[in-house]
Design an enzyme around this catalytic site. Sequence first.
Site, PDB file in Angstrom:
ATOM      1  N   TYR A 112      63.716  98.081  48.036  1.00 32.26           N
ATOM      2  CA  TYR A 112      64.636  98.459  46.883  1.00 32.26           C
ATOM      3  C   TYR A 112      64.853  97.562  46.191  1.00 32.26           C
ATOM      4  CZ  TYR A 112      69.878  98.460  45.526  1.00 32.26           C
ATOM      5  OH  TYR A 112      71.185  99.530  45.207  1.00 32.26           O
ATOM      6  N   GLY A 125      71.074 101.511  60.852  1.00 32.25           N
ATOM      7  CA  GLY A 125      70.059 102.128  60.651  1.00 32.25           C
ATOM      8  C   GLY A 125      70.027 103.078  60.230  1.00 32.25           C
ATOM      9  N   SER A 126      71.329 103.813  60.318  1.00 34.65           N
ATOM     10  CA  SER A 126      71.163 105.054  59.051  1.00 34.65           C
ATOM     11  C   SER A 126      71.619 105.286  57.925  1.00 34.65           C
ATOM     12  CB  SER A 126      72.781 105.907  59.637  1.00 34.65           C
ATOM     13  OG  SER A 126      74.148 104.893  59.361  1.00 34.65           O
ATOM     14  N   GLY A 127      71.943 104.560  57.470  1.00 30.21           N
ATOM     15  CA  GLY A 127      72.132 104.931  55.900  1.00 30.21           C
ATOM     16  C   GLY A 127      73.961 104.909  55.391  1.00 30.21           C
ATOM     17  N   GLU A 187      71.759 108.672  42.799  1.00 29.68           N
ATOM     18  CA  GLU A 187      71.532 107.404  43.863  1.00 29.68           C
ATOM     19  C   GLU A 187      70.612 106.403  42.701  1.00 29.68           C
ATOM     20  OE1 GLU A 187      72.734 106.960  46.306  1.00 29.68           O
ATOM     21  OE2 GLU A 187      72.190 109.228  47.189  1.00 29.68           O
ATOM     22  N   GLU A 197      76.877  90.549  49.289  1.00 27.15           N
ATOM     23  CA  GLU A 197      75.408  90.622  49.788  1.00 27.15           C
ATOM     24  C   GLU A 197      74.323  90.155  48.698  1.00 27.15           C
ATOM     25  OE1 GLU A 197      75.705  94.359  51.112  1.00 27.15           O
ATOM     26  OE2 GLU A 197      73.573  94.860  51.264  1.00 27.15           O
ATOM     27  N   ASP A 208      78.446 101.071  47.484  1.00 26.97           N
ATOM     28  CA  ASP A 208      79.066 101.194  48.625  1.00 26.97           C
ATOM     29  C   ASP A 208      80.556  99.991  48.662  1.00 26.97           C
ATOM     30  OD1 ASP A 208      76.644 102.800  49.109  1.00 26.97           O
ATOM     31  OD2 ASP A 208      75.279 100.587  49.662  1.00 26.97           O
ATOM     32  N   SER A 218      76.467 102.925  55.428  1.00 29.03           N
ATOM     33  CA  SER A 218      76.825 101.549  54.642  1.00 29.03           C
ATOM     34  C   SER A 218      77.516 100.562  55.802  1.00 29.03           C
ATOM     35  CB  SER A 218      77.790 102.241  53.496  1.00 29.03           C
ATOM     36  OG  SER A 218      76.783 102.401  52.768  1.00 29.03           O
ATOM     37  N   SER A 219      76.820 100.750  57.025  1.00 30.65           N
ATOM     38  CA  SER A 219      77.584  99.821  58.162  1.00 30.65           C
ATOM     39  C   SER A 219      77.903  97.793  57.359  1.00 30.65           C
ATOM     40  CB  SER A 219      77.293  99.583  59.414  1.00 30.65           C
ATOM     41  OG  SER A 219      75.907  99.380  59.286  1.00 30.65           O
TER      42      SER A 219
HETATM   43  C1  GLA Z   1      72.472 101.694  48.907  1.00 33.70           C
HETATM   44  C2  GLA Z   1      73.169 100.100  47.750  1.00 33.70           C
HETATM   45  C3  GLA Z   1      74.073 101.601  46.630  1.00 33.70           C
HETATM   46  C4  GLA Z   1      73.434 101.894  45.983  1.00 33.70           C
HETATM   47  C5  GLA Z   1      72.344 102.958  46.828  1.00 33.70           C
HETATM   48  C6  GLA Z   1      71.540 103.605  46.246  1.00 33.70           C
HETATM   49  O1  GLA Z   1      73.201 102.354  49.593  1.00 33.70           O
HETATM   50  O2  GLA Z   1      73.555  99.320  48.272  1.00 33.70           O
HETATM   51  O3  GLA Z   1      74.474  99.986  45.872  1.00 33.70           O
HETATM   52  O4  GLA Z   1      72.345 101.689  45.426  1.00 33.70           O
HETATM   53  O5  GLA Z   1      71.203 102.269  48.320  1.00 33.70           O
HETATM   54  O6  GLA Z   1      71.437 104.761  45.575  1.00 33.70           O
END
Ligand code: GLA
Length: 396
Positions: A227, A127-129, A36, A165, A177, A131-132
């Site tokens: 981030y 909002g779940s993270g 991560e 993005e 992602d 990657s929508s």
């Molecule tokens: C988000 C970003 C990715 C990555 C993760 C953390 O999902 O889009 O590129 O940096 O956070 O690992």
Amino acid sequence: MEYTLPQLKEKFYELFGEGENGKMYFAPGRVNLIGEHTDYNGGHVFPCALTIGTYGVIRKRADKLLKFYSLNFPQDGMVTVSLDHLVPEEADGWTNYPKGVVWAFEKKGYMIENGADILIYGDIPPGSGLSSSASLEVLTGFMLMDTMGLNISMTELALLGQYSENHFNGMNCGIMDQFASAMGKKNCAIFLDTNTLQYEYSPIDLKDARIIITNSKVKHSLVSSAYNDRRRECEFALEQLQTVTDIQTLGDLTIQEFEQYKDAITDDVRRKRAKHAVYENYRTIQAVEALKENNIESFGSMMNEAHISMRDDYEASCLETDILAELAWDIPGVLGSRITGGGFGGCTVSIVKNEAVEEFKKLVYEGYLERTGNKAEFYVVDIGDGARCLEEEREI
Ligand code: GLA
């Protein structure tokens, strides 16, 4: 999923009118098993594509208009933009993602002459993270490429999504992602070196265990600014390390080298950020090795260490995801559990023995409710393929 594929097609004609055929596509969301915040630090990641994601139906138009409609945001109605005026606008909401991809195509020299009618529907929990947004970007890229007759590799599509993005939507994400959404493979995770984009598929055969995603249902505000701050802190740390050793990225350092040179980083916070990036990269390489040797226990305990590093050194976890992970660690049959994705809320990913799945769900649900008042959601997931056209797969 709320709609069947034929229903999505019907909706498309209902909204955009009969005429030429629309074509249907899909791009998946992802879950990262380990690695991560290493992807913008030249390190390794180990994500897999999911079977949930974003569906799209597209048809080329004769004019230069892009018409978007999302079944997830019916309140936004039909959003119409011109190819000659692609700029991020707050009022355009979710369409800034597909607009950004069209913009990125043109920036990179893939000229788009015609507009399109585009219907979107996604089944990734908001909002779940999971990657929508990346799945929407990769989906848009794939649909555009196919509809406009362009020839672009899947890796390039992922890069175009990331570029949009970063430069259109202002989130300085890495490549993980979009790469996972474009390149995913059924029942495999992707061991990706983000420095070179070399990758390897690693079969995920957990024998008597399953991957479970737990949604904390919280997403703290300012996620993208937090981030971007982390990313900047790593860049500062790298600059200071470069005064004492010849490296291009934090991912170039071994743990021993980091320990040798770390005092060049003058600020404690940045030193911790860099420490996470270096150790997490090493951990990811080791974890993939463990999996190859069928040592799922060791893989799981590295997931736990990864969580602790996200919590203490990278400080990209949050109280809710810490509680979810800590509750999981105490349950017999849980091999590993950690926050997944960018952080500051979202989901944890756990590896749980089959016979412990029900107990896991019960204890985590109850413990989490008691400590936070929130109701966690669980997804026992399957690992699916990357972005694709759905027309050839089945009769629609
Ligand atoms: C988000 C970003 C990715 C990555 C993760 C953390 O999902 O889009 O590129 O940096 O956070 O690992």
